[in-house]
Design a protein around this motif. Structure first.
Motif, PDB file in Angstrom:
ATOM      1  N   ARG A 331       0.832  -1.213   0.000  1.00 13.39           N
ATOM      2  CA  ARG A 331       0.000   0.000   0.000  1.00 13.39           C
ATOM      3  C   ARG A 331       0.863   1.258   0.000  1.00 13.39           C
ATOM      4  N   VAL A 332       2.009   1.186   0.667  1.00  7.00           N
ATOM      5  CA  VAL A 332       2.921   2.326   0.649  1.00  7.00           C
ATOM      6  C   VAL A 332       3.454   2.557  -0.765  1.00  7.00           C
ATOM      7  N   VAL A 333       3.799   1.477  -1.459  1.00  9.08           N
ATOM      8  CA  VAL A 333       4.257   1.596  -2.845  1.00  9.08           C
ATOM      9  C   VAL A 333       3.186   2.269  -3.689  1.00  9.08           C
ATOM     10  N   ALA A 334       1.922   1.859  -3.503  1.00  6.79           N
ATOM     11  CA  ALA A 334       0.833   2.435  -4.286  1.00  6.79           C
ATOM     12  C   ALA A 334       0.605   3.900  -3.963  1.00  6.79           C
ATOM     13  N   ARG A 335       0.834   4.274  -2.718  1.00  3.66           N
ATOM     14  CA  ARG A 335       0.510   5.645  -2.299  1.00  3.66           C
ATOM     15  C   ARG A 335       1.648   6.623  -2.580  1.00  3.66           C
ATOM     16  N   VAL A 336       2.883   6.251  -2.226  1.00  5.19           N
ATOM     17  CA  VAL A 336       3.974   7.225  -2.343  1.00  5.19           C
ATOM     18  C   VAL A 336       4.944   6.901  -3.474  1.00  5.19           C
ATOM     19  N   GLY A 337       4.913   5.675  -4.006  1.00  2.00           N
ATOM     20  CA  GLY A 337       5.774   5.332  -5.120  1.00  2.00           C
ATOM     21  C   GLY A 337       6.790   4.261  -4.775  1.00  2.00           C
ATOM     22  N   ALA A 338       7.200   3.501  -5.795  1.00  2.00           N
ATOM     23  CA  ALA A 338       8.151   2.418  -5.576  1.00  2.00           C
ATOM     24  C   ALA A 338       9.543   2.944  -5.226  1.00  2.00           C
ATOM     25  N   LEU A 339       9.979   4.004  -5.893  1.00  2.00           N
ATOM     26  CA  LEU A 339      11.316   4.527  -5.613  1.00  2.00           C
ATOM     27  C   LEU A 339      11.431   5.143  -4.226  1.00  2.00           C
ATOM     28  N   PRO A 340      10.476   5.989  -3.791  1.00  2.00           N
ATOM     29  CA  PRO A 340      10.558   6.474  -2.410  1.00  2.00           C
ATOM     30  C   PRO A 340      10.476   5.351  -1.381  1.00  2.00           C
ATOM     31  N   THR A 341       9.675   4.317  -1.678  1.00  2.00           N
ATOM     32  CA  THR A 341       9.586   3.182  -0.756  1.00  2.00           C
ATOM     33  C   THR A 341      10.916   2.452  -0.671  1.00  2.00           C
ATOM     34  N   LEU A 342      11.533   2.221  -1.834  1.00  2.00           N
ATOM     35  CA  LEU A 342      12.855   1.583  -1.864  1.00  2.00           C
ATOM     36  C   LEU A 342      13.860   2.410  -1.072  1.00  2.00           C
ATOM     37  N   THR A 477       2.484   0.765 -10.828  1.00  2.00           N
ATOM     38  CA  THR A 477       3.655   1.551 -11.179  1.00  2.00           C
ATOM     39  C   THR A 477       3.358   3.029 -11.219  1.00  2.00           C
ATOM     40  N   ALA A 478       2.094   3.395 -11.057  1.00  2.00           N
ATOM     41  CA  ALA A 478       1.766   4.811 -11.094  1.00  2.00           C
ATOM     42  C   ALA A 478       2.511   5.571 -10.024  1.00  2.00           C
ATOM     43  N   ALA A 479       2.655   4.933  -8.860  1.00  2.00           N
ATOM     44  CA  ALA A 479       3.327   5.615  -7.760  1.00  2.00           C
ATOM     45  C   ALA A 479       4.827   5.652  -7.945  1.00  2.00           C
ATOM     46  N   ALA A 480       5.331   5.026  -8.962  1.00  2.00           N
ATOM     47  CA  ALA A 480       6.767   5.067  -9.221  1.00  2.00           C
ATOM     48  C   ALA A 480       7.162   6.334  -9.961  1.00  2.00           C
ATOM     49  N   GLY A 481       6.251   7.291 -10.022  1.00  2.00           N
ATOM     50  CA  GLY A 481       6.559   8.544 -10.688  1.00  2.00           C
ATOM     51  C   GLY A 481       6.346   8.427 -12.181  1.00  2.00           C
ATOM     52  N   GLU A 482       7.296   8.902 -12.935  1.00  2.00           N
ATOM     53  CA  GLU A 482       7.148   8.935 -14.386  1.00  2.00           C
ATOM     54  C   GLU A 482       7.864   7.771 -15.059  1.00  2.00           C
ATOM     55  N   TRP A 483       7.999   6.662 -14.371  1.00  2.00           N
ATOM     56  CA  TRP A 483       8.703   5.508 -14.959  1.00  2.00           C
ATOM     57  C   TRP A 483       7.742   4.744 -15.858  1.00  2.00           C
ATOM     58  N   SER A 484       7.380   5.351 -16.928  1.00  2.00           N
ATOM     59  CA  SER A 484       6.402   4.734 -17.831  1.00  2.00           C
ATOM     60  C   SER A 484       7.016   3.585 -18.588  1.00  2.00           C
ATOM     61  N   PRO A 485       6.189   2.562 -18.975  1.00  2.00           N
ATOM     62  CA  PRO A 485       6.707   1.492 -19.815  1.00  2.00           C
ATOM     63  C   PRO A 485       6.971   1.951 -21.226  1.00  2.00           C
ATOM     64  N   VAL A 486       6.521   3.142 -21.593  1.00  2.00           N
ATOM     65  CA  VAL A 486       6.787   3.660 -22.921  1.00  2.00           C
ATOM     66  C   VAL A 486       8.196   4.230 -22.943  1.00  2.00           C
ATOM     67  N   SER A 487       9.021   3.714 -23.799  1.00  2.00           N
ATOM     68  CA  SER A 487      10.413   4.162 -23.818  1.00  2.00           C
ATOM     69  C   SER A 487      10.933   4.175 -25.227  1.00  2.00           C
ATOM     70  N   GLY A 488      11.806   5.105 -25.500  1.00  2.00           N
ATOM     71  CA  GLY A 488      12.459   5.102 -26.795  1.00  2.00           C
ATOM     72  C   GLY A 488      13.596   4.112 -26.856  1.00  2.00           C
ATOM     73  N   VAL A 489      13.990   3.526 -25.734  1.00  2.00           N
ATOM     74  CA  VAL A 489      15.110   2.577 -25.717  1.00  2.00           C
ATOM     75  C   VAL A 489      14.547   1.176 -25.824  1.00  2.00           C
TER      76      VAL A 489
END
Length: 490
Positions: A331-342, A477-489
């Protein structure tokens, strides 16, 4: 409700599905850890040297390194259900063989068969990504992933209890057999039949070269204490690993359907969870082994605890806390993001290892240090799948999480090797007393590993803000900020 494009059979019950997959990953982590406390017992009861008995651990790790990426790719290409059932059946066969044999070669074969269980985790994440809605996915992935840390504690405690007072080393494998068979039965009953998310063929040549490179890397990591860290065998294997893995990258660039896209490995969004998984694995085993060695060391350098006391009084609290924390971490990952949780988990790791380095005169201090380091592992393992899922295509979920699983396994092997080397150098062979400097050195290794995770999490947060790619694919992954699966790489 399951997604419309995957609703083929019967409705999926999310709670039952998560419980089933969590039981499978518990079996994986339990089988990995139950032999750690009983290696001396295995050596004694089978009449072999401690170095020979160490292959019970090494064989399992090597089998996992070779099989995990292949199994992840097979799950993407053929569908998760048949591959998961095959893994669990093989794991059960290996555990039953371990129960009936009293031969070291046969036990090593059993551990090789058990090593394929490492493929359970990445495929479990693939199933969750396919079957659950975004609102449920975050907590589900966190619960399943956190059992990797919790199951390790359970395995260590159970092994200590089942082999107390000179008990037979076969005892812990009975628990492993029960959990593995239950996971197989539940998986067969609960997991729905779905078409595969990916397609194409498995790059068997790529798998073979990758497996060879990982074996060359992990052999010296796991056997370096026995071989000598500057011996020709150790240095030769490490040099060979560099050459073979570099060749593997070149090979993957030339394959039409590579086992793992090189761009995926180089993408910063996958690099962050890979480094974080590696360092968390180092910290997890530095905590386990360093804490156990300290509390069992005779006073005044330790508490003189028995194996059972060490496991139950000093490790079990962290395991219980992990079980309770896993859903909360999701729930913390969903609320504040995966990176801040990590990041917060790694800060807890620094605090725990820092306390262990500076203040361990009282039992409550050691228990608190163990709780804080276990909190790091539980929170990190809860956050990592969300980061991986955010960075890859749905058809690559299995193989991408397999790469992350390998990173964690390499970290655990490295953490174990470094910890054992430091403790061995500082332990008096006659009295069994471990010098305080050796224990402090282990704690500082943990501090360093957690600090690296803090660094990569901060860099990931900065990078995600700069990219600002928009809305990610799922709530997980929404809470992970802007780490979208859409990538130019790609």
């Amino acid at each position: 409700m399951p997604r419309a494009d995957t609703a083929r059979e019967r409705p999926v019950r999310p709670v039952l599905l998560v419980a089933t997959l969590a039981l499978g990953t518990t079996a994986l982590s339990l089988l990995q850890s139950i032999v750690v406390p009983v290696l001396p017992t295995i050596a004694d009861q089978l009449g072999v040297s401690p170095t020979a008995a160490g292959w019970v651990l090494t064989a399992n790790l090597l089998a996992a390194a070779v099989s995990t990426p292949v199994l992840g790719r097979l799950g993407d290409a053929l569908g998760e259900r048949p591959v998961l059932l095959g893994i669990l059946a093989t794991t059960c066969a290996g555990t039953l063989l371990a129960l009936v044999t009293s031969s070291l070669p046969a036990l090593i074969v059993a551990r090789v068969l058990q090593g394929v269980s490492y493929g359970l985790f990445p495929l479990s994440i693939s199933v969750l990504r396919r079957e659950l809605t975004p609102g449920r996915l975050t907590v589900a992935m966190s619960v399943v992933s956190s059992t990797l840390a919790v199951g390790g504690v359970v395995g260590l405690v159970a092994a200590a209890l089942l082999t107390r007072d000179g008990g037979d080393y076969h005892g812990p494998f009975w628990l492993g057999a029960a959990v593995s068979l239950a996971a197989l039965a539940l998986t067969a009953a609960v997991l729905p039949r779905r078409p595969p998310t990916g397609g194409g063929r498995v790059d068997w040549w790529g798998a073979l070269v990758l497996g060879a490179g990982l074996v060359l890397l992990l052999l010296p990591v796991s056997q370096g204490n026995g071989w000598g860290w500057t011996s020709p065998a150790t240095l030769g294997c490490l040099a060979g690993a560099v050459l073979v893995l570099a060749g593997w990258v070149v090979l993957q660039r030339r394959r039409a359907e590579p086992l793992v896209r090189p761009a995926l490995l180089a993408d910063p969004r996958t690099l962050v969870p890979t480094v974080a998984g590696l360092m968390t694995g180092v910290g997890l085993f530095a905590s386990f082994l360093g804490l156990l060695a300290f509390v069992q060391s005779p006073p005044p350098d330790g508490f003189g605890a028995s194996v059972v006391e060490a496991a139950v009084l000093y490790l079990l609290p962290g395991g219980v806390a992990g079980v309770l924390l896993a859903p909360v971490a999701g729930r913390v990952v969903a609320r504040v993001g995966a990176l801040p949780t990590l990041l917060s988990g790694a800060v807890s790791g620094i605090a725990g290892f820092g306390l262990f380095a500076l203040a361990r005169a009282e039992p409550w201090q050691v228990v608190t240090a163990g709780l804080l380091t276990q909190l790091w592992a539980t929170v990190a393992y809860a956050a990592l799948p969300a980061l991986v899922v955010a960075a890859v295509r749905p058809e690559e979920t299995g193989v991408a999480n397999a790469v992350n699983s390998i990173a964690r396994s390499v970290g655990q092997a490295l953490g174990s090797a470094v910890t054992v080397a430091l403790l061995a150098a500082g332990t008096d062979a006659l009295t069994g007393r471990t010098a305080p400097e050796a224990t402090t050195a282990v704690a500082l290794v943990g501090v360093g590993a957690a600090a690296v995770v803090v660094l990569v999490a901060v860099l990931g947060l900065r990078g995600s803000r700069r990219r600002d790619l928009g809305t990610p694919e799922t709530g997980a992954t929404a809470a992970a900020g802007e780490w979208s699966p859409v990538s130019g790489v790609r």
